[in-house]
Design an enzyme around this catalytic site. Sequence first.
Site, PDB file in Angstrom:
ATOM      1  N   CYS A  85       0.819  -1.227   0.000  1.00 11.11           N
ATOM      2  CA  CYS A  85       0.000   0.000   0.000  1.00 11.11           C
ATOM      3  C   CYS A  85       0.851   1.275   0.000  1.00 11.11           C
ATOM      4  O   CYS A  85       0.368   2.338  -0.379  1.00 11.11           O
ATOM      5  CB  CYS A  85      -0.945   0.008   1.196  1.00 11.11           C
ATOM      6  SG  CYS A  85      -2.116  -1.351   1.123  1.00 11.11           S
TER       7      CYS A  85
ATOM      8  N   HIS B 216      -3.826   7.143   1.484  1.00  9.03           N
ATOM      9  CA  HIS B 216      -4.102   5.816   0.949  1.00  9.03           C
ATOM     10  C   HIS B 216      -5.533   5.444   1.329  1.00  9.03           C
ATOM     11  O   HIS B 216      -5.966   5.657   2.457  1.00  9.03           O
ATOM     12  CB  HIS B 216      -3.101   4.828   1.549  1.00  9.03           C
ATOM     13  CG  HIS B 216      -3.453   3.397   1.328  1.00  9.03           C
ATOM     14  ND1 HIS B 216      -3.700   2.899   0.071  1.00  9.03           N
ATOM     15  CD2 HIS B 216      -3.614   2.364   2.192  1.00  9.03           C
ATOM     16  CE1 HIS B 216      -3.992   1.616   0.172  1.00  9.03           C
ATOM     17  NE2 HIS B 216      -3.951   1.264   1.441  1.00  9.03           N
TER      18      HIS B 216
ATOM     19  N   ASN C  40     -10.000  -0.678  -1.765  1.00  9.27           N
ATOM     20  CA  ASN C  40      -8.556  -0.481  -1.584  1.00  9.27           C
ATOM     21  C   ASN C  40      -7.828  -1.085  -2.790  1.00  9.27           C
ATOM     22  O   ASN C  40      -7.758  -2.303  -2.916  1.00  9.27           O
ATOM     23  CB  ASN C  40      -8.129  -1.159  -0.268  1.00  9.27           C
ATOM     24  CG  ASN C  40      -6.638  -1.054  -0.004  1.00  9.27           C
ATOM     25  OD1 ASN C  40      -5.860  -0.684  -0.875  1.00  9.27           O
ATOM     26  ND2 ASN C  40      -6.246  -1.399   1.212  1.00  9.27           N
TER      27      ASN C  40
END
Length: 330
Positions: A113, A257, A287
Site C-alpha cells: 500500500c 491511501h 482499496n
Amino acid sequence: MGTKISGFGFYVPENTVTNFDLEKKFDTSNEWIIERTGIQERRFITPNETNTSDLSVNAAKKALEMANIAPENLDLIISATLSADHSIPGMGVIIQDKLGCKDIPAIDIRQQCSGFIYGLDLADLYIKSGRYKKILLIGAEIQSTGLNLTDEGRDLAVLFGDGAGAFILENSKDTSDIIDSILHSDGKYYKELWKESPNSTHKGRVLVEDIQNGNIYPKMNGRTVFKHAVTKMPAVILELLKRNNLTKEDITQIIPHQANFRITQMVAKRLRLPMDKVYSNIHKYGNTTAATIPIAFTEAYNEGKFKKGDLIITVSFGSGFTWGANLIKF
Ligand code: COA
C-alpha cells in the site's frame, strides 16, 4: 530545479462489483461493509482477459497524454505493485515493452500500500540528482484474482479492488516540486498483513498443502493493522510538517491511501482537520493498494480540491509495515 508532476491519470476495469454482488458469493452484508469500511463497490477484472501491466499501460497513457510526452522520451519507469503479471520477471519491463519505450531502465518496487509513496520519493531523488529527467511512476493492482472470495476470506475479500494510476515526473524550473518525503518501515509486524505462499523454502514455491490450507491467500489481523494505520499516518504527517516548518493550515488537501473510510476519518480527527481537507473516494473503488494514491490524486484534482501552487500531502500505511508521506507543491 524542482520535480514537477506534469501528468497524472488512472484506469479502472469496467466491471463494477457491488456489496450486493459480494453478498451472493459469501456470508456478508452491504450494511456490514459500509459500516466498517465505507466501501459501496469496487472494480474487478474479468479473469483471463487482462493483466496488471495492461491496467498500468492504460493509466500510463493518460498521464503521458496530459504531460504531452511520447513513451520514447521517457528515461525511467518505476512500477509499484504486489500483483505483478508474473513472479519472474518484474512488471516494469513488460510496461516498458507494451508502451514502446526505448531500452530505458524499469524498476519494480513492492512496498504494497505504500508503494506509490516510496516510488514518488525515489523518482524525486533520481530527478534531483540529474540522472533522469522524465520518469513514469505507476501503482497498479489486480487484487480480485488473489482474494479468497468465500466465508473464510471475507474479512479481506470485501476490502480490495483492481485499478491503476500513474504520474509523470519531470525536472522543472517553475515552483512545482516534491518538496520532501519521509518513509518508514517496521518489519516485526510483517505477519500482521501477509501471504505465506508462494514461499522460497517450498520446492516449486507452492505446496499442495498451501492450497489446501489457504496459505495462498492474504491474511490480516485487521484490528492491529487499523490501530497502527490510525497512529502512524497522522504521526508521519506531523513529522513532515515539522521538518518543513509548516502547519496543517498550510496544506490544501491531504490525499491518504484509501484503506478504509474509518481509517481516513480517524486520520482527520487526530489531526483535527475537517473531512473536506482529507480526500476519500474509497466508496467507489475499495482499496486498490499501490494504485489508491494516484487514483485519488487525479479525482481530487478533477473535483477542484487543489490547484496550481497549493501544498498537498500524500500519505500511506500498509503491509510490512511500511508507511510514509510526501509533501508536494503542485
Ligand atoms: N462480513 C460480515 N462480517 C464479517 C466480515 C464480512 N466481510 N468480516 C469479518 N466479519 C465478522 C467477524 O467474523 C467478526 O464476527 P464475530 O464478532 O462473530 O467474531 C465481526 O465481523 C467483527 O470482526 P472484526 O475483525 O472485529 O471487525 P473490525 O471492526 O475490526 O473490522 C476490518 C474489520 C477489517 C474492517 C477492520 O479491522 C479494518 O478496517 N482493519 C484495517 C484493514 C485495512 O485497512 N487493511 C489494509 C491496510 S493497507
